[in-house]
Design an enzyme around this catalytic site. Structure first.
Site, PDB file in Angstrom:
ATOM      1  N   GLU A 306      22.165  96.111  89.397  1.00 32.25           N
ATOM      2  CA  GLU A 306      21.603  96.407  90.705  1.00 32.25           C
ATOM      3  C   GLU A 306      20.395  97.360  90.640  1.00 32.25           C
ATOM      4  O   GLU A 306      20.418  98.437  91.228  1.00 32.25           O
ATOM      5  CB  GLU A 306      22.698  97.016  91.599  1.00 32.25           C
ATOM      6  CG  GLU A 306      23.894  96.106  91.730  1.00 32.25           C
ATOM      7  CD  GLU A 306      25.009  96.681  92.591  1.00 32.25           C
ATOM      8  OE1 GLU A 306      25.578  95.928  93.362  1.00 32.25           O
ATOM      9  OE2 GLU A 306      25.297  97.905  92.476  1.00 32.25           O
TER      10      GLU A 306
HETATM   11  C1  TNX Z   1      29.103  96.670  92.159  1.00 33.02           C
HETATM   12  S1  TNX Z   1      29.801  96.108  89.340  1.00 33.02           S
HETATM   13  C2  TNX Z   1      28.703  97.670  91.331  1.00 33.02           C
HETATM   14  C3  TNX Z   1      29.273  99.023  91.499  1.00 33.02           C
HETATM   15  C4  TNX Z   1      30.107  99.108  92.737  1.00 33.02           C
HETATM   16  C5  TNX Z   1      30.997  97.894  92.794  1.00 33.02           C
HETATM   17  C6  TNX Z   1      31.992  97.917  93.891  1.00 33.02           C
HETATM   18  C7  TNX Z   1      28.462  96.705  89.212  1.00 33.02           C
HETATM   19  C8  TNX Z   1      27.829  96.385  87.992  1.00 33.02           C
HETATM   20  N1  TNX Z   1      27.958  97.440  90.222  1.00 33.02           N
HETATM   21  O1  TNX Z   1      28.249  99.977  91.509  1.00 33.02           O
HETATM   22  O2  TNX Z   1      30.853 100.272  92.683  1.00 33.02           O
HETATM   23  O3  TNX Z   1      30.191  96.760  92.925  1.00 33.02           O
HETATM   24  O4  TNX Z   1      32.962  96.921  93.696  1.00 33.02           O
END
Ligand code: TNX
Length: 531
Positions: A306
């Site tokens: 992200e």
């Molecule tokens: C996605 S999984 C994220 C986390 C969040 C999570 C909540 C991932 C690589 N990044 O930063 O906490 O979803 O489920």
């Protein structure tokens, strides 16, 4: 002659971990009296684990003896003895790779024999045994007669724990390791850094863990962390620490605003380390080196998820840099699936597939809740999710093994869709789990197979293994963690450990038999779904 205990858990053998017995009736036989068992031949780690577990789960006393032991362990058997079980596949995460976990567990009246291809196999066999024991009111110790020959499906069986959004004490993380060992997980992935905090002491960047205004501490010192890694190793669990870069780095910017270099953030809520900032690249190198120093395992996780708001080319250049820095430490990289876009991971690394359903990201819904100046960032995030189905296939083309961790099944911070058996838990059920996710039932979590996911998301992939994840956004304490992990975690273990297609009805009965274990290990607030 005593009779077997009333509650006959062996009618449906707990299959959460052991393979089925060869003797299909597997009637209980008495293997000990007076609330005690004797043990010989186990190495100190396995003996310690068995002794502690037998005590905690059953109130049994285990005594090490030299002769005439009730439980005899032979940890150096010829692997050919276990040829009926195929060797595990996947990527081996251990500091010293190549351990063979296969073993046989033979249970007869007054005598139990463990034969294993190595210390780790013996440890796993004793874990199966401790799960299978029952004790009657007179202290008679019982186990199902028969032989199990068993070994794991995948070499990498992990749980990812977010110790930033909610920080857990060293003692609490140790408790998680104990639970993992009971289900034969062998990797603890610790998500140690994020925008809300930095959970591991850094010598070179001490402000990351500066004292908080309220005086509370939310990080592990290097010594504490080393102790945790050693505790995990004692349980044949390898720690893979994650430093999440270049997004999810708000805590680093709060401590060191100069990490921006000359580049202003595109939005106060979308901050990321930029490849044109020397300070940012030096920071990434430093923290990766420090994490590597504290890691006996072969892998470090460089995050990469992200990178909201970041332009593609900047992201690619940043990941190129950090991957090079990471590999220069002598470690191999695990990256969230977005890192496949940089094209730098190779066959020594691992890509973690996590974005199950890209359409779960509701850009319009989010825009309706945030100020207009943030909309461009949301659009870039939406684009990142839109292109995510190309990530795992790109890794496969580059020969990068894929760790299977789809959020649709394996993110345990998803609310339960089951009704509560205990009305007192209704509040927890509503409160816990990320609101953005569709709730699913415990049965839904179980109705899944890693190979099916790999086949659809990454055809032709070398599956590195399986990872469940639990994120802390909605948690307020350890009881919340217990609620989200259980009863789901053993189902993940089952898929990671065994090739058999297991069905829900049998698994559900096994879970019922394990609830007392969770209570005994300090996970008393496990979720109690209605039937
Ligand atoms: C996605 S999984 C994220 C986390 C969040 C999570 C909540 C991932 C690589 N990044 O930063 O906490 O979803 O489920």
């Amino acid at each position: 002659m005593q009779t077997p205990p009333e509650t006959d858990v062996h009618a449906e053998l707990p299959r959460v971990v052991p393979a089925p017995f060869r003797d299909r009736t597997a009637e209980p036989v008495r293997v000990g009296v007076g609330g005690r068992l004797t043990l010989a031949g186990a190495d100190p780690e396995a003996a310690d684990w068995f002794t502690r577990s037998a005590d905690r789960l059953h109130g049994l006393r285990v005594e090490a003896v030299r002769e005439n032991a009730g439980v005899r362990v032979f940890p150096a058997a010829d692997p050919a003895e276990f040829a009926a079980v195929a060797p595990a596949t996947g990527v081996d995460p251990r500091p010293v790779p190549g351990a063979d976990e296969r073993h046989a567990l033979e249970i007869a009246e007054d005598r139990i024999v463990v034969r294993a291809a190595g210390a780790e196999g013996a440890f796993r066999a004793l874990t199966s045994l401790v799960q299978l024991l029952t004790v009657d009111a007179a202290g008679g110790v019982w186990a199902p007669r028969g032989t199990v020959v068993d070994g794991p499906r995948y070499t990498w069986r992990s749980l990812s724990l977010d110790v930033v959004r909610h920080w857990f004490t060293v003692q609490e993380v140790r408790r998680v390791v104990d639970l993992m060992a009971l289900y034969k997980f062998n990797v603890l992935h610790l998500h140690l850094t994020d925008s809300q905090g930095w959970s591991l002491e850094s010598r070179r960047w001490p402000e990351l863990t500066r004292p908080r205004p309220d005086g509370t501490r939310r990080y592990y010192t290097r010594e504490e962390f080393a102790g945790l890694v050693a505790h995990a190793a004692h349980h044949h669990v390898t720690v893979v620490p994650e430093v999440d870069l270049p997004g999810h780095t708000g805590a680093a910017f709060d401590a060191y605003p100069e990490l921006h270099g000359d580049i202003p953030p595109i939005h106060p809520r979308a901050r990321f380390l930029h490849p044109d900032s020397e300070a940012a690249l030096g920071f990434a190198r430093d923290v990766l080196e420090e994490f590597a120093e504290l890691t006996p395992g072969r892998f470090l996780h460089l995050g990469g998820d992200e990178p909201f708001g970041m332009l593609h080319d900047d992201y690619v250049r940043f990941v190129e840099h950090t991957h090079r820095s990471l590999r220069a430490t002598g470690k191999r990289a695990v990256g969230w699936q977005e890192t496949a876009r940089a094209g730098v991971l190779d066959g020594e690394d691992v890509l973690q597939y996590w974005i199950g359903a890209p359409d779960e990201f509701d850009a319009e819904g989010i825009k309706a809740q945030v100020p207009p100046e943030y909309h461009a960032v949301v659009d870039r995030a939406a684009e990142s999710f839109r292109i995510s189905p190309g990530d795992a296939p790109a890794a496969v083309r580059a020969g990068v093994p894929v760790l299977v961790a789809p959020n649709s099944r394996l993110y345990l911070d998803r609310s339960y869709a089951d009704a509560c058996a205990d009305p007192a838990q209704e509040n927890d059920r509503e409160r816990l789990g990320l609101p953005a996710y569709e709730p699913i039932t415990v049965a839904d979590t179980f109705a899944w197979d890693p190979d099916d996911t790999a086949e659809s998301a990454a055809p032709g992939a070398c599956v590195a293994g399986v990872e469940a994840a639990v994120w802390g956004e909605t948690m307020t304490g350890f009881d919340d963690l217990a609620f989200l992990l259980l009863p789901r975690l053993p189902g993940v273990a089952e898929k990671a450990w065994t090739r058999r297609r297991t069905e829900w009805a049998g698994h559900r009965r096994s879970l019922a038999a394990h609830r007392a274990f969770w209570d005994a290990l300090g996970f008393g607030n496990h979720f109690r779904p209605a039937d």
